[in-house]
Design a protein around this motif. Structure first.
Motif, PDB file in Angstrom:
ATOM      1  N   ALA A   1     -22.090  12.817  21.272  1.00  0.00           N
ATOM      2  CA  ALA A   1     -21.811  14.004  20.453  1.00  0.00           C
ATOM      3  C   ALA A   1     -21.755  15.212  21.365  1.00  0.00           C
ATOM      4  O   ALA A   1     -22.636  15.420  22.190  1.00  0.00           O
ATOM      5  CB  ALA A   1     -22.913  14.196  19.420  1.00  0.00           C
ATOM      6  N   ARG A   2     -20.681  16.002  21.218  1.00  0.00           N
ATOM      7  CA  ARG A   2     -20.492  17.159  22.083  1.00  0.00           C
ATOM      8  C   ARG A   2     -20.197  18.386  21.249  1.00  0.00           C
ATOM      9  O   ARG A   2     -19.189  18.432  20.547  1.00  0.00           O
ATOM     10  CB  ARG A   2     -19.320  16.911  23.045  1.00  0.00           C
ATOM     11  CG  ARG A   2     -19.612  15.832  24.073  1.00  0.00           C
ATOM     12  CD  ARG A   2     -18.441  15.653  24.999  1.00  0.00           C
ATOM     13  NE  ARG A   2     -17.286  15.123  24.270  1.00  0.00           N
ATOM     14  CZ  ARG A   2     -16.103  14.907  24.843  1.00  0.00           C
ATOM     15  NH1 ARG A   2     -15.920  15.171  26.107  1.00  0.00           N
ATOM     16  NH2 ARG A   2     -15.100  14.428  24.141  1.00  0.00           N
ATOM     17  N   PRO A   3     -21.065  19.408  21.295  1.00  0.00           N
ATOM     18  CA  PRO A   3     -20.780  20.620  20.535  1.00  0.00           C
ATOM     19  C   PRO A   3     -19.644  21.404  21.146  1.00  0.00           C
ATOM     20  O   PRO A   3     -19.456  21.404  22.362  1.00  0.00           O
ATOM     21  CB  PRO A   3     -22.100  21.407  20.632  1.00  0.00           C
ATOM     22  CG  PRO A   3     -22.734  20.918  21.884  1.00  0.00           C
ATOM     23  CD  PRO A   3     -22.335  19.475  22.030  1.00  0.00           C
ATOM     24  N   ARG A   4     -18.859  22.081  20.290  1.00  0.00           N
ATOM     25  CA  ARG A   4     -17.792  22.952  20.773  1.00  0.00           C
ATOM     26  C   ARG A   4     -18.373  24.237  21.336  1.00  0.00           C
ATOM     27  O   ARG A   4     -19.374  24.753  20.859  1.00  0.00           O
ATOM     28  CB  ARG A   4     -16.862  23.313  19.624  1.00  0.00           C
ATOM     29  CG  ARG A   4     -15.919  22.204  19.216  1.00  0.00           C
ATOM     30  CD  ARG A   4     -14.834  21.990  20.218  1.00  0.00           C
ATOM     31  NE  ARG A   4     -14.089  23.188  20.497  1.00  0.00           N
ATOM     32  CZ  ARG A   4     -13.144  23.272  21.408  1.00  0.00           C
ATOM     33  NH1 ARG A   4     -12.822  22.233  22.122  1.00  0.00           N
ATOM     34  NH2 ARG A   4     -12.498  24.399  21.609  1.00  0.00           N
ATOM     35  N   GLN A   5     -17.723  24.771  22.338  1.00  0.00           N
ATOM     36  CA  GLN A   5     -18.103  26.043  22.917  1.00  0.00           C
ATOM     37  C   GLN A   5     -17.217  27.148  22.348  1.00  0.00           C
ATOM     38  O   GLN A   5     -16.095  26.906  21.905  1.00  0.00           O
ATOM     39  CB  GLN A   5     -17.975  25.994  24.440  1.00  0.00           C
ATOM     40  CG  GLN A   5     -18.837  24.904  25.077  1.00  0.00           C
ATOM     41  CD  GLN A   5     -20.307  25.117  24.833  1.00  0.00           C
ATOM     42  OE1 GLN A   5     -20.801  26.243  24.907  1.00  0.00           O
ATOM     43  NE2 GLN A   5     -21.020  24.047  24.521  1.00  0.00           N
ATOM     44  N   ALA A   6     -17.692  28.363  22.403  1.00  0.00           N
ATOM     45  CA  ALA A   6     -16.905  29.496  21.923  1.00  0.00           C
ATOM     46  C   ALA A   6     -15.637  29.637  22.754  1.00  0.00           C
ATOM     47  O   ALA A   6     -15.606  29.321  23.937  1.00  0.00           O
ATOM     48  CB  ALA A   6     -17.730  30.771  21.994  1.00  0.00           C
ATOM     49  N   THR A   7     -14.570  30.135  22.125  1.00  0.00           N
ATOM     50  CA  THR A   7     -13.290  30.243  22.830  1.00  0.00           C
ATOM     51  C   THR A   7     -13.173  31.516  23.639  1.00  0.00           C
ATOM     52  O   THR A   7     -12.315  31.636  24.500  1.00  0.00           O
ATOM     53  CB  THR A   7     -12.133  30.211  21.814  1.00  0.00           C
ATOM     54  OG1 THR A   7     -12.277  31.341  20.931  1.00  0.00           O
ATOM     55  CG2 THR A   7     -12.149  28.931  21.011  1.00  0.00           C
ATOM     56  N   GLY A   8     -13.984  32.515  23.329  1.00  0.00           N
ATOM     57  CA  GLY A   8     -13.883  33.791  24.020  1.00  0.00           C
ATOM     58  C   GLY A   8     -12.880  34.711  23.379  1.00  0.00           C
ATOM     59  O   GLY A   8     -12.646  35.825  23.845  1.00  0.00           O
ATOM     60  N   ALA A   9     -12.208  34.261  22.322  1.00  0.00           N
ATOM     61  CA  ALA A   9     -11.221  35.097  21.642  1.00  0.00           C
ATOM     62  C   ALA A   9     -11.937  36.231  20.906  1.00  0.00           C
ATOM     63  O   ALA A   9     -13.126  36.171  20.617  1.00  0.00           O
ATOM     64  CB  ALA A   9     -10.414  34.246  20.658  1.00  0.00           C
TER      65      ALA A   9
ATOM     66  N   GLU B   1      -7.469  21.557  20.550  1.00  0.00           N
ATOM     67  CA  GLU B   1      -6.803  22.531  19.697  1.00  0.00           C
ATOM     68  C   GLU B   1      -7.514  22.670  18.345  1.00  0.00           C
ATOM     69  O   GLU B   1      -7.676  23.783  17.831  1.00  0.00           O
ATOM     70  CB  GLU B   1      -5.345  22.117  19.477  1.00  0.00           C
ATOM     71  CG  GLU B   1      -4.552  23.050  18.570  1.00  0.00           C
ATOM     72  CD  GLU B   1      -4.282  24.423  19.171  1.00  0.00           C
ATOM     73  OE1 GLU B   1      -3.648  25.255  18.485  1.00  0.00           O
ATOM     74  OE2 GLU B   1      -4.705  24.680  20.326  1.00  0.00           O
ATOM     75  N   LEU B   2      -7.959  21.565  17.780  1.00  0.00           N
ATOM     76  CA  LEU B   2      -8.676  21.626  16.510  1.00  0.00           C
ATOM     77  C   LEU B   2      -9.954  22.437  16.654  1.00  0.00           C
ATOM     78  O   LEU B   2     -10.271  23.285  15.808  1.00  0.00           O
ATOM     79  CB  LEU B   2      -9.003  20.215  16.030  1.00  0.00           C
ATOM     80  CG  LEU B   2      -9.815  20.105  14.740  1.00  0.00           C
ATOM     81  CD1 LEU B   2      -9.097  20.768  13.572  1.00  0.00           C
ATOM     82  CD2 LEU B   2     -10.128  18.642  14.424  1.00  0.00           C
ATOM     83  N   GLY B   3     -10.676  22.225  17.738  1.00  0.00           N
ATOM     84  CA  GLY B   3     -11.895  22.990  17.956  1.00  0.00           C
ATOM     85  C   GLY B   3     -11.630  24.468  18.148  1.00  0.00           C
ATOM     86  O   GLY B   3     -12.380  25.314  17.660  1.00  0.00           O
ATOM     87  N   ARG B   4     -10.550  24.794  18.870  1.00  0.00           N
ATOM     88  CA  ARG B   4     -10.199  26.200  19.061  1.00  0.00           C
ATOM     89  C   ARG B   4      -9.912  26.871  17.721  1.00  0.00           C
ATOM     90  O   ARG B   4     -10.336  28.018  17.474  1.00  0.00           O
ATOM     91  CB  ARG B   4      -8.978  26.303  19.971  1.00  0.00           C
ATOM     92  CG  ARG B   4      -8.594  27.724  20.352  1.00  0.00           C
ATOM     93  CD  ARG B   4      -7.267  27.767  21.103  1.00  0.00           C
ATOM     94  NE  ARG B   4      -6.145  27.432  20.245  1.00  0.00           N
ATOM     95  CZ  ARG B   4      -5.574  28.307  19.404  1.00  0.00           C
ATOM     96  NH1 ARG B   4      -6.035  29.543  19.326  1.00  0.00           N
ATOM     97  NH2 ARG B   4      -4.555  27.932  18.648  1.00  0.00           N
ATOM     98  N   LEU B   5      -9.196  26.163  16.852  1.00  0.00           N
ATOM     99  CA  LEU B   5      -8.875  26.731  15.542  1.00  0.00           C
ATOM    100  C   LEU B   5     -10.121  26.870  14.668  1.00  0.00           C
ATOM    101  O   LEU B   5     -10.266  27.851  13.935  1.00  0.00           O
ATOM    102  CB  LEU B   5      -7.826  25.851  14.846  1.00  0.00           C
ATOM    103  CG  LEU B   5      -6.449  25.839  15.509  1.00  0.00           C
ATOM    104  CD1 LEU B   5      -5.594  24.714  14.944  1.00  0.00           C
ATOM    105  CD2 LEU B   5      -5.747  27.190  15.348  1.00  0.00           C
TER     106      LEU B   5
END
Length: 279
Positions: free
Chosen positions: A23-31, A69-73
């Motif tokens: 399991a890997r948590p998503r990181q913030a995109t910085g946007a 891409e899904l994580g970024r969205l």
């Protein structure tokens, strides 16, 4: 788990490869996104499938695939999430029959993206054998929905592969077999029928993720797996589908040209479309 967990967002992708779970948590995109405080509860999205869910590339390596891409969205929509991916290259839907219950009870996902079927060869099967395969797929849905009263499942029509033996394609995963397009058409029809009889679960199977609309131009030169741009399109298609589970559904633009033979009858093609930079 309560229905309120899904009312505010979506999220964890369940990653189990052959022997273990990662399991890997998503990181913030910085946007430049201003998210509410306190943040909503983290969402769990379980994704189940073969090498395409795994994120395989023509060179034989494994990337984040459509999860990038899904994580970024999801980040841009202020949806805290974890990806737990249950994926093993070359597997059929039947591979997950004995594993679905443990995946659901162990990880308690808010949402499941089920994307198996590419490796199930149905091109020359009898109607009885196709009906049996349809029962296998329906069994996966039944198991998940029976074990968790709140989980939402999104089945995926499989993407059409090129079905060509390209001499220049010598690197893994190798050329796509000639039988693949005919098989995938029957797989998508069977998935359509399987989902249509799950009426007792109502809105917990809201619809389909239409991966079969992605054109061949988004496949690698072996005609098997998506290109990096193809994985981006997949991420957007999945995001736009599961956004219906959110309070304020956002959407991501899609490239022109997404079309395909719709399973089950007269379902219209993609119109209109937006231009996007996907290579």
């Amino acid at each position: 788990m309560t229905r309120g967990r899904l009312a505010t967002a979506v999220a964890v992708l369940l990653v189990a490869a052959l022997g273990g779970v990662l399991a890997r948590p998503r990181q913030a995109t910085g946007a430049d996104v201003t998210c509410p405080s306190p943040a909503p509860a983290e969402r769990v999205i379980l994704t189940i499938g073969d090498s395409i869910t795994e994120g395989a590339t023509m060179a034989g390596s494994v990337s984040d695939g459509y999860r990038a891409e899904l994580g970024r969205l999801l980040d841009g929509a202020c949806i805290p999430h974890r990806f737990v991916v249950a994926a093993a290259g070359g597997t059929t839907c039947g591979y997950w029959t004995s594993r679905m219950a443990a995946l659901v009870t162990t990880h308690r996902p808010d949402l499941i993206v089920l994307a198996c079927g590419t490796n199930d060869r149905l091109d020359d099967k009898s109607s009885t054998q196709i009906a049996a395969w349809e029962g296998v797929y329906r069994g996966l849905l039944d198991t998940a929905l029976d074990l968790d009263d709140d989980v939402i499942v999104w089945p995926s029509w499989v993407q059409y592969s090129a079905g060509r033996a390209t001499p220049a394609c010598t690197t893994p995963p190798g050329p796509s077999p000639a039988w693949l397009p005919a098989s995938e058409a029957k797989v998508n029809d069977a998935i359509y029928r399987a989902v249509k009889v799950i009426a007792e679960f109502g809105g917990r199977v809201p619809g389909w993720i239409d991966l079969q609309s992605i054109p061949e131009a988004y496949l690698d030169q072996c005609g098997v797996h998506p290109t990096p741009g193809g994985y981006d399109v997949m991420g957007r298609l999945i995001f736009n589908a599961i956004a219906g589970s959110l309070v304020t559904p956002p959407s991501a633009p899609l490239p022109c040209g997404l079309t395909g033979r719709r399973p089950g009858g007269p379902i219209p093609n993609w119109t209109p479309c937006e231009r996007m930079a996907v290579n």
